[in-house]
Design a protein around this motif. Structure first.
Motif, PDB file in Angstrom:
ATOM      1  N   CYS A 105      48.276  41.617  44.469  1.00  0.00           N
ATOM      2  CA  CYS A 105      47.236  41.299  45.041  1.00  0.00           C
ATOM      3  C   CYS A 105      46.905  42.146  46.159  1.00  0.00           C
ATOM      4  O   CYS A 105      45.486  42.222  46.585  1.00  0.00           O
ATOM      5  CB  CYS A 105      47.547  39.700  45.606  1.00  0.00           C
ATOM      6  SG  CYS A 105      48.647  39.976  47.207  1.00  0.00           S
ATOM      7  N   MET A 121      39.549  49.528  44.394  1.00  0.00           N
ATOM      8  CA  MET A 121      39.729  48.196  45.137  1.00  0.00           C
ATOM      9  C   MET A 121      40.248  47.363  44.284  1.00  0.00           C
ATOM     10  O   MET A 121      40.526  46.035  44.638  1.00  0.00           O
ATOM     11  CB  MET A 121      38.465  47.957  45.900  1.00  0.00           C
ATOM     12  CG  MET A 121      38.067  48.865  46.974  1.00  0.00           C
ATOM     13  SD  MET A 121      39.345  49.122  48.191  1.00  0.00           S
ATOM     14  CE  MET A 121      39.312  47.587  48.951  1.00  0.00           C
ATOM     15  N   ASP A 122      40.144  47.236  42.836  1.00  0.00           N
ATOM     16  CA  ASP A 122      40.405  46.388  42.110  1.00  0.00           C
ATOM     17  C   ASP A 122      41.943  45.620  42.185  1.00  0.00           C
ATOM     18  O   ASP A 122      42.109  44.409  41.651  1.00  0.00           O
ATOM     19  CB  ASP A 122      40.049  46.850  40.566  1.00  0.00           C
ATOM     20  CG  ASP A 122      39.469  46.001  39.667  1.00  0.00           C
ATOM     21  OD1 ASP A 122      38.616  45.201  40.218  1.00  0.00           O
ATOM     22  OD2 ASP A 122      39.320  46.051  38.385  1.00  0.00           O
ATOM     23  N   GLY A 123      42.834  46.414  42.735  1.00  0.00           N
ATOM     24  CA  GLY A 123      44.184  45.732  42.973  1.00  0.00           C
ATOM     25  C   GLY A 123      44.033  44.817  44.171  1.00  0.00           C
ATOM     26  O   GLY A 123      45.124  44.234  44.557  1.00  0.00           O
ATOM     27  N   ASN A 124      43.064  44.534  44.954  1.00  0.00           N
ATOM     28  CA  ASN A 124      43.075  43.815  46.220  1.00  0.00           C
ATOM     29  C   ASN A 124      41.975  42.416  45.884  1.00  0.00           C
ATOM     30  O   ASN A 124      41.005  42.606  45.828  1.00  0.00           O
ATOM     31  CB  ASN A 124      42.422  44.597  47.306  1.00  0.00           C
ATOM     32  CG  ASN A 124      43.286  45.716  47.758  1.00  0.00           C
ATOM     33  OD1 ASN A 124      43.697  46.631  47.132  1.00  0.00           O
ATOM     34  ND2 ASN A 124      44.081  45.453  48.831  1.00  0.00           N
ATOM     35  N   ILE A 125      42.865  41.506  45.822  1.00  0.00           N
ATOM     36  CA  ILE A 125      42.215  40.286  45.626  1.00  0.00           C
ATOM     37  C   ILE A 125      41.644  39.497  46.887  1.00  0.00           C
ATOM     38  O   ILE A 125      42.414  39.433  48.037  1.00  0.00           O
ATOM     39  CB  ILE A 125      43.070  39.280  44.954  1.00  0.00           C
ATOM     40  CG1 ILE A 125      43.495  39.701  43.513  1.00  0.00           C
ATOM     41  CG2 ILE A 125      42.531  37.915  44.746  1.00  0.00           C
ATOM     42  CD1 ILE A 125      44.542  38.726  42.680  1.00  0.00           C
ATOM     43  N   ARG A 139      38.170  39.899  40.359  1.00  0.00           N
ATOM     44  CA  ARG A 139      38.448  41.207  41.165  1.00  0.00           C
ATOM     45  C   ARG A 139      37.255  41.655  41.558  1.00  0.00           C
ATOM     46  O   ARG A 139      36.049  41.704  40.998  1.00  0.00           O
ATOM     47  CB  ARG A 139      39.447  41.946  40.505  1.00  0.00           C
ATOM     48  CG  ARG A 139      40.865  41.304  40.566  1.00  0.00           C
ATOM     49  CD  ARG A 139      41.830  42.071  39.586  1.00  0.00           C
ATOM     50  NE  ARG A 139      43.210  41.355  39.491  1.00  0.00           N
ATOM     51  CZ  ARG A 139      44.171  41.518  40.479  1.00  0.00           C
ATOM     52  NH1 ARG A 139      43.830  42.477  41.471  1.00  0.00           N
ATOM     53  NH2 ARG A 139      45.088  41.003  40.202  1.00  0.00           N
ATOM     54  N   HIS A 140      37.470  43.106  42.257  1.00  0.00           N
ATOM     55  CA  HIS A 140      36.108  43.824  42.778  1.00  0.00           C
ATOM     56  C   HIS A 140      35.228  44.004  41.621  1.00  0.00           C
ATOM     57  O   HIS A 140      33.816  43.712  41.659  1.00  0.00           O
ATOM     58  CB  HIS A 140      36.640  44.960  43.463  1.00  0.00           C
ATOM     59  CG  HIS A 140      37.055  44.733  44.860  1.00  0.00           C
ATOM     60  ND1 HIS A 140      36.213  44.876  45.865  1.00  0.00           N
ATOM     61  CD2 HIS A 140      38.222  44.525  45.342  1.00  0.00           C
ATOM     62  CE1 HIS A 140      36.381  44.714  47.029  1.00  0.00           C
ATOM     63  NE2 HIS A 140      37.756  44.510  46.761  1.00  0.00           N
ATOM     64  N   GLY A 195      46.404  44.422  37.465  1.00  0.00           N
ATOM     65  CA  GLY A 195      47.259  44.456  38.453  1.00  0.00           C
ATOM     66  C   GLY A 195      46.951  45.331  39.458  1.00  0.00           C
ATOM     67  O   GLY A 195      46.289  46.489  39.119  1.00  0.00           O
TER      68      GLY A 195
END
Lengths: 155, 753
Positions: free
Chosen positions: A45, A128-132, B694-695, B753
């Motif tokens: 997250c 940034m995709d891993g930061n929810i 997600r983003h 992930g």
């Protein structure tokens, strides 16, 4: 238990903990630096993101024994006065809702901009995709990153 | 101006005029200055006065003119900590730069409804907060009038300055604060005309933003006191199971571990409040020095579980007693779906019937019938459940994130056997709520653990504990039918909706009132999986289902989807069927017309697929148009246009943020999220298997327009969330040619992930 000499936000800290202890809990429980958040404990997250020698890592899965080898920066040490371009951009866009994930978002964004001062939309998404963010502030986060990137370019 | 009777007293409830907080807390402050930080400078803090003068429970004024305003309600990300004090400041006529916001203690004698739920904070605080500001202003004016020997009515107030033009005198609030504190509280005060608002309707930054972006202690999980130990629970692996026995010998030898014991959360599950809902009431507890030590010990604890029997709980829901059954068994999502698909036809009860729908369906030229479903959802607040408790023989101090502090105060009081006055609950900023923190079993658990161990403790749920603990959004299922005649008129409308364990139906909402022949039916299926409110309860499914069906119906009769809805709303406005229609057709149509304009709906757009949706809940109206394109066979949401009617918008930029967030959150839950079960076990335990948006999946832009209105403000935390799910479904149909009926639309694809 083992003794570690850590360099956290430019300050030397000596602590004695079990070597498997993730840096997240060293920061929160032993050093009272609670800006780094616990979200998942499994690097899924991004709430616990810190910098090791400037690179963004997930502190919830980074043992203190590994972190001790690097200069550690947390949200508290990202800037002296809370005026890092990314922090300023976050305030300008009034990004936070609940605010819990934002320290991790900021730490990841600042590491991205250090490596890539003018990222494209796709590069921002990829980094940034891993930061929810459960509140769904993604659109404002992206806008703030672009604002900070422009400040980088002009400063 | 309007006169209003005051309901704020003064002396009776002054407990302390000192600053909140004490020596025991570490680095935690309940205060924040509204003064914005000048660019590039150090954090500007207001100079603290030497004395505070409390004019009423909502505010106190320092001799230097600094004003502290209490923010009464729990802050869960809906921004009430900024917007509620704005209402007080408006009527007080203070310069916002001289305001400090303080999170109020729990005291419902002063602050009435201290609850975050139902998007009601601003709506229900609208009068009382303005009244508190106006009352204090009245007292300051009286003090100035007395000091200067001039008529009360001639005193002017602007941005914290009192003045009298004829005698050319002026004074700051600080100069008059001491005298004002001994002025008699007025019986009635004047409230401003809406056209005179100076703060309401202007954007003010989140008062906690500086602390958030610099990582200052703010959330429950950040709270710490000297000597505090960490506690964690060990939960059964599945719903339908319970504690049997344990062997703690090995774990007690582990470093830092202090105590291991079995805890009963409630003395008796009979007679608990609905907000005490929890799946597991008898649980092993591990208490130790540090979080990591307790985490390791918890994993090692040797616990035996057994299947639980049928359990019946008598619950109190806002004073009403209801019975809830949790049947024995290990449940499966496949079976759930099959049961729901069959149940409606067998066990439905009629919630509303207009005209003669049976005859219309019998005589229809054609009937279209579609079924929709959604899975259970975990709230997944980013801050997991946690609470601090320090219980001694004669008092209990609790600190942490809770949406229902007043209700949980009663639960804790009853469980500990302490009078309510001896239970002190302090509200931290909360890392998300979404309804999950209405159910405060974790607070009772923390209190019980502290009482048993006789130490201050902080109870922490791991993400896995949090995600597998229940109080989920229920699983729902709805079947819609429409009768159509040979002229393409829809002659009857039928909805049959239910769920596990409750129905999502709102029988009197649109399109009820627009059809002469209308039938709404509902049903329920029992389960031992615990459920509760989740951002816009029930609406969060039924809106998407209904709006998808209306989209399909519009296509079936050859009409534009917005025009089709507007035609129905025009009928409901001019000639409503039935008397209990729970919406204002003109305002409903208003947001649809606005979004048609802002999205330029009537001009065909190339390269994107568009879907529209609109819904009314929590007293507010929202319409959305969503544009998406397919990229490598995956939907990619480009842009969303939102039109919102929530009455007066208190803090426009923050309101826009909330609508943007609710929209993104809704897209995510429609597309990706689910909790599914196999033999009672949640198949998702962390974010590697539970998919949140997600983003890269979020829209690049969410444009928000508010309908200009002088109606008193209504809800905003929830209303943007439900309708967007329909817009997603309708846009996906345009993009793929295939209707999507079952959430999550993207299933459980490969996770990131």
């Amino acid at each position: 238990m083992a003794l570690y000499n850590l360099k956290v936000n430019g300050k030397k800290q000596q602590i004695e903990v079990d070597e498997t202890t993730p840096m997240l809990w060293v920061l929160r429980d032993h050093l009272d630096l609670v800006g780094t958040k616990f979200g998942c404990g499994a690097a899924q997250c991004g709430a616990c993101t810190i910098h090791l020698d400037g690179d963004a890592v997930r502190s919830c899965v980074t043992p203190v024994s590994v972190a001790a080898e690097y200069d550690i920066t947390t949200i508290e040490g990202l800037s002296e006065n809370g005026d890092h371009p990314v922090q300023k951009a976050w305030l300008a866009h009034d990004v936070p809702q609940c605010g819990y994930c934002q320290a991790g978002q900021i730490m990841n964004a600042s590491a991205l901009l250090k490596k890539n001062p003018s990222p494209t939309d796709d590069e921002i998404d990829a980094a940034m995709d891993g930061n929810i963010c459960r509140c769904g502030t993604y659109t404002r986060i992206k806008a703030a990153i672009k604002t900070a990137a422009n400040q980088n370019a002009t400063s | 101006m309007s006169k209003a009777k005051t309901n704020v007293g003064r002396r009776s409830f002054i407990k302390s005029v000192g600053l909140a907080g004490g020596g025991m807390m570490i680095g935690f402050s309940w205060l924040y200055s509204c003064k914005e930080t000048p660019k590039g400078e150090a954090i500007a803090a207001l100079e603290m006065p030497e004395n505070w003068y409390e004019l009423n429970g909502f505010l106190k004024i320092g001799e230097n003119g600094v004003v502290t305003i209490m923010s009464p309600n729990p802050e869960i990300g809906q921004n009430v900590k900024t917007s509620m004090p704005m209402l007080v400041a408006e009527e007080l006529d203070v310069d916002w730069k001289n305001v400090i916001v303080e999170q109020a203690p729990l005291n419902t004698d002063i602050f009435t409804r201290q609850l975050a739920g139902g998007s009601q904070s601003i709506r229900q605080g609208w009068e009382s907060l303005r009244m508190a500001g106006a009352t204090a202003k009245h007292m300051l004016k009286q003090a100035a009038a007395d000091a200067w020997g001039v008529p009360f009515g001639e005193i002017e107030v602007s941005e914290g300055i009192l003045s009298h033009a004829a005698t050319n005198q002026s004074a700051g609030f600080g100069d008059m604060a001491a005298a004002a504190a001994s002025v008699e509280v007025p019986e009635e005060v004047e409230l401003k005309e809406k056209t005179d608002f100076k703060i309401i309707g202007t954007s003010r930054k989140n008062v906690d933003a500086q602390k958030i972006v610099t990582g200052q202690p703010l959330f429950g999980l950040d709270y710490k006191e000297n000597g505090m130990l960490i506690a964690m629970l060990v939960q059964p692996p599945a719903f339908g199971m319970q504690f049997k026995s344990m062997n703690a010998d090995a774990v007690l030898k582990m470093p830092g571990i202090k105590e291991v014991f079995v805890m009963d959360t409630y003395k008796d599950v009979k007679g608990i409040s609905a907000f005490d809902t929890t799946a597991f009431t008898k649980l092993p507890v591990v208490v130790g020095e540090t979080t990591w030590q307790v985490l390791q010990a918890k994993k090692q604890l040797d616990v035996a579980w057994e299947n639980a029997p049928d359990v019946t709980v008598e619950m109190n829901f806002f004073g009403r007693n209801t019975t809830k059954n949790y049947p024995a068994g290990l449940e499966n999502s496949d079976t759930h779906f099959k049961i729901m698909a069959q149940e409606g036809a067998k066990n439905a009860t009629v919630a509303r019937k207009d005209g003669d729908p049976e005859t219309q369906f019998k005589n229809a030229a054609r009937i279209i019938e579609r079924s929709y479903s959604c899975p259970f959802l975990a709230h997944n607040t980013m801050e997991p459940m946690n609470f601090f408790a320090h219980v001694t023989a004669d008092e209990a101090k609790l600190v942490g994130p809770i949406q229902t502090p007043e209700i949980m105060e009663m639960s804790v009081s009853e469980r500990l056997g302490l009078p309510k006055e001896k239970v002190d609950i302090m509200m931290t900023r909360q890392g998300g709520g979404f309804g999950r923190r209405l159910y405060g079993h974790f607070l009772v658990e923390a209190a019980v653990i502290s009482q048993k161990t006789n130490t201050p403790i902080k109870l922490i749920y791991t993400r896995e504990d949090d995600m597998t603990n229940g109080v989920y959004r229920p699983a729902y299922y709805a079947t819609y039918r429409a009768a159509i005649d040979e002229n393409n008129n829809v002659t009857a409308f039928h909805v049959n909706a239910g769920g596990i364990p409750e129905s999502p139906l709102a029988a009197n909402r649109f399109p009820a009132g627009a059809f002469e022949h209308y039938l709404a039916e509902q049903w329920e299926v029992e389960s031992n999986i615990t459920t509760g409110a989740f951002r816009a309860p029930r609406s969060n499914f039924i809106a998407g289902a209904e709006q998808s069906f209306l989209d399909e119906l519009a296509e079936e009769v050859g009409k534009d989807p917005i025009q089709f809805r507007l035609d129905l709303l025009a009928k409901a406005e001019s000639n409503p069927i039935g008397e209990n229609n729970d919406y204002d057709a003109a305002r409903y149509a208003g947001v649809l017309k606005k979004v048609r304009e802002t999205s330029d709906w009537d001009t065909p757009k190339t390269g994107v697929s568009r879907g529209v949706s609109a819904y009314f809940c929590h007293n507010s109206y929202v319409a959305q148009v969503l544009d998406l394109e397919m990229k490598n066979n995956e939907p990619n949401v480009k842009e969303v246009f939102c039109a919102v009617d929530c009455g007066i918008v208190v803090n426009p930029d923050a309101a826009e943020n909330l609508v943007q967030g609710g929209t993104v959150d809704g897209i995510g839950h429609a597309m990706y999220s689910a909790i599914t079960f196999k033999d009672g076990q949640p198949e998702q335990r962390n974010f590697d298997t539970y998919r949140l948006i997600r983003h890269s999946e979020a829209p690049s832009k969410v444009k928000v327009d508010f309908v200009k209105s002088d109606i008193n403000p209504t809800g905003l935390g929830e209303p943007p969330f439900p309708p967007i799910m329909g817009a997603v479904a309708n846009a996906l149909y345009k993009a793929t040619g295939k209707r999507h009926y079952h959430q999550p639309f993207m299933g459980n694809q490969e996770l990131k992930g």
